[in-house]
Design a protein around this motif. Structure first.
Motif, PDB file in Angstrom:
ATOM      1  N   GLY A  82       0.821  -1.216   0.000  1.00 50.49           N
ATOM      2  CA  GLY A  82       0.000   0.000   0.000  1.00 50.49           C
ATOM      3  C   GLY A  82       0.847   1.254   0.000  1.00 50.49           C
ATOM      4  N   MET A  83       2.002   1.167  -0.635  1.00 52.69           N
ATOM      5  CA  MET A  83       2.929   2.305  -0.644  1.00 52.69           C
ATOM      6  C   MET A  83       3.103   2.932  -2.019  1.00 52.69           C
ATOM      7  N   GLY A  84       2.660   2.237  -3.054  1.00 51.27           N
ATOM      8  CA  GLY A  84       2.949   2.676  -4.424  1.00 51.27           C
ATOM      9  C   GLY A  84       2.435   4.072  -4.729  1.00 51.27           C
ATOM     10  N   LEU A  85       1.135   4.293  -4.490  1.00 52.37           N
ATOM     11  CA  LEU A  85       0.564   5.604  -4.814  1.00 52.37           C
ATOM     12  C   LEU A  85       1.158   6.703  -3.940  1.00 52.37           C
ATOM     13  N   SER A  86       1.410   6.408  -2.656  1.00 49.61           N
ATOM     14  CA  SER A  86       2.037   7.449  -1.819  1.00 49.61           C
ATOM     15  C   SER A  86       3.453   7.750  -2.296  1.00 49.61           C
ATOM     16  N   ASN A  87       4.155   6.739  -2.781  1.00 53.37           N
ATOM     17  CA  ASN A  87       5.484   7.007  -3.337  1.00 53.37           C
ATOM     18  C   ASN A  87       5.393   7.863  -4.594  1.00 53.37           C
ATOM     19  N   ILE A  88       4.396   7.575  -5.427  1.00 54.59           N
ATOM     20  CA  ILE A  88       4.213   8.372  -6.644  1.00 54.59           C
ATOM     21  C   ILE A  88       3.969   9.828  -6.256  1.00 54.59           C
ATOM     22  N   LYS A  89       3.167  10.031  -5.211  1.00 56.87           N
ATOM     23  CA  LYS A  89       2.887  11.394  -4.752  1.00 56.87           C
ATOM     24  C   LYS A  89       4.159  12.052  -4.208  1.00 56.87           C
ATOM     25  N   LYS A  90       4.865  11.281  -3.399  1.00 64.07           N
ATOM     26  CA  LYS A  90       6.065  11.808  -2.742  1.00 64.07           C
ATOM     27  C   LYS A  90       7.151  12.222  -3.738  1.00 64.07           C
ATOM     28  N   PHE A  91       7.295  11.465  -4.820  1.00 62.25           N
ATOM     29  CA  PHE A  91       8.405  11.719  -5.737  1.00 62.25           C
ATOM     30  C   PHE A  91       8.006  12.548  -6.958  1.00 62.25           C
ATOM     31  N   SER A  92       6.744  13.002  -7.015  1.00 62.14           N
ATOM     32  CA  SER A  92       6.340  13.852  -8.135  1.00 62.14           C
ATOM     33  C   SER A  92       6.084  15.266  -7.630  1.00 62.14           C
ATOM     34  N   ASP A  93       6.087  16.227  -8.555  1.00 58.11           N
ATOM     35  CA  ASP A  93       5.755  17.603  -8.173  1.00 58.11           C
ATOM     36  C   ASP A  93       4.276  17.862  -8.348  1.00 58.11           C
ATOM     37  N   SER A  94       3.636  17.118  -9.250  1.00 62.40           N
ATOM     38  CA  SER A  94       2.188  17.187  -9.293  1.00 62.40           C
ATOM     39  C   SER A  94       1.632  15.826  -9.675  1.00 62.40           C
ATOM     40  N   LEU A  95       0.490  15.514  -9.096  1.00 64.75           N
ATOM     41  CA  LEU A  95      -0.144  14.215  -9.308  1.00 64.75           C
ATOM     42  C   LEU A  95      -1.640  14.412  -9.451  1.00 64.75           C
ATOM     43  N   GLU A  96      -2.191  13.774 -10.462  1.00 53.79           N
ATOM     44  CA  GLU A  96      -3.633  13.855 -10.694  1.00 53.79           C
ATOM     45  C   GLU A  96      -4.118  12.437 -10.975  1.00 53.79           C
ATOM     46  N   ILE A  97      -5.066  11.974 -10.162  1.00 56.99           N
ATOM     47  CA  ILE A  97      -5.612  10.642 -10.413  1.00 56.99           C
ATOM     48  C   ILE A  97      -7.091  10.772 -10.733  1.00 56.99           C
ATOM     49  N   THR A  98      -7.501  10.189 -11.836  1.00 59.11           N
ATOM     50  CA  THR A  98      -8.923  10.094 -12.121  1.00 59.11           C
ATOM     51  C   THR A  98      -9.222   8.628 -12.410  1.00 59.11           C
ATOM     52  N   SER A  99     -10.423   8.216 -12.030  1.00 56.50           N
ATOM     53  CA  SER A  99     -10.730   6.811 -12.212  1.00 56.50           C
ATOM     54  C   SER A  99     -12.232   6.632 -12.311  1.00 56.50           C
TER      55      SER A  99
END
Ligand SMILES: Nc1ncnc2c1ncn2[C@@H]1O[C@H](COP(=O)(O)OP(=O)(O)OP(=O)(O)O)[C@@H](O)[C@H]1O
Ligand SMILES: [Mg+2]
Lengths: 145, 111
Positions: free
Chosen positions: A110-127
């Motif tokens: 359960g760390m993948g998305l938080s890592n993506i957030k942590k290592f990016s400057d902007s994050l947008e998820i739509t689903s």
């Protein structure tokens, strides 16, 4: 909008871990060959890997779009799959719906998305549930050094 | 410190890729959760783990680890070895557990 230096789409098949990581490995070497700074490459590699593994783990199929401009590296993962019913919940570190088979391999923390957030400057998820998921990230060249 | 020196002093088994023994080990990381290893390990690390499936090779390649050390007698799957050979990632093995291995290697590198 600044001009695109590089753009490519990489298809990813869901459900099979045999080649998992190959696309992110390719993305990493492409960025290195473009002469992108090592810290940006390091962050992009983490984002690409987590996006790739999520498609493999949860979706039917998908692709990652890599684009590079003079200002930023953008990694966009799009898939056809079950979608994410509650994105806020999915973003929480530790939340995972990974199957026992996937967990056995060391995924599903359960760390993948938080890592993506942590290592990016902007994050947008739509689903959309039953349709798929779109994870859009950007790493700024300057800020990451 | 060279991987070779660590392997020799700790009597580690070389399960794959002797040619990588001359690599420089810059640090270490212990972890079995791949997202944790992806996010928090560094280039040049010797990665200590219990995982034995082929995906560990992809992680080690992505992170440019110096090598993978399988503890507690972990035996790599055949696909893990073939992928490691293809990528040239050294895989070492030992009977001791992660706590002992990390402690001993840390001691060698930080005398
Ligand atoms: N592309 C996707 N399609 C459907 N659900 C997804 C997708 N990506 C993530 N999820 C959902 O969000 C949860 C959290 O994802 P996240 O990547 O943060 O952790 P994980 O994949 O469970 O574990 P880890 O990434 O640490 O191995 C997943 O367990 C899954 O329920
Ligand atoms: Mg994940």
């Amino acid at each position: 909008m600044s001009e695109i230096r590089y753009e490519n789409f990489f298809p990813i098949e869901g459900g099979t871990f045999v080649n998992a990581g190959d696309v992110s490995s390719r993305i990493k070497s492409i960025l290195k060959n473009l002469g992108i700074g090592s810290e940006v490459v390091r962050r992009a590699a983490i984002i690409a890997y987590e996006s790739e593994i999520n498609i493999v783990s949860y979706a039917l199929r998908g692709n990652i779009r890599l684009s590079v401009t003079p200002d930023a590296v953008c990694i966009e993962a799009k898939d056809e799959g079950p979608g994410i019913p509650d994105i806020e919940l999915a973003m929480q570190e530790g939340f995972s719906t990974a199957t026992p088979m996937v967990r056995e391999m060391g995924f599903g923390a359960g760390m993948g998305l938080s890592n993506i957030k942590k290592f990016s400057d902007s994050l947008e998820i739509t689903s959309e549930v039953g349709q798929g998921t779109h994870v859009k990230t950007r790493i700024n060249m300057a800020e990451a050094g | 410190m060279k991987l070779e020196e660590i392997a020799g002093k700790l009597n580690l088994r070389v399960l794959c890729c002797d040619e990588g023994l001359s690599r420089e080990v810059r640090g270490g990381f212990v972890g079995d959760l791949l997202s944790d290893v992806m996010a928090n390990s560094r280039e040049g690390d010797l990665w200590i783990t219990r995982q034995v499936h082929p995906n560990i090779v992809a992680v080690a390649v992505m992170k440019e680890h110096s090598a993978i050390l399988l503890v507690q007698g972990g035996i790599p799957m055949e696909d893990t070895l073939s992928r490691a050979r293809k990528e040239g990632v050294p895989i070492l093995g030992t009977e001791i557990n992660g706590f002992e291995a990390a402690g001993k290697i840390y001691g060698l590198m930080n005398p």
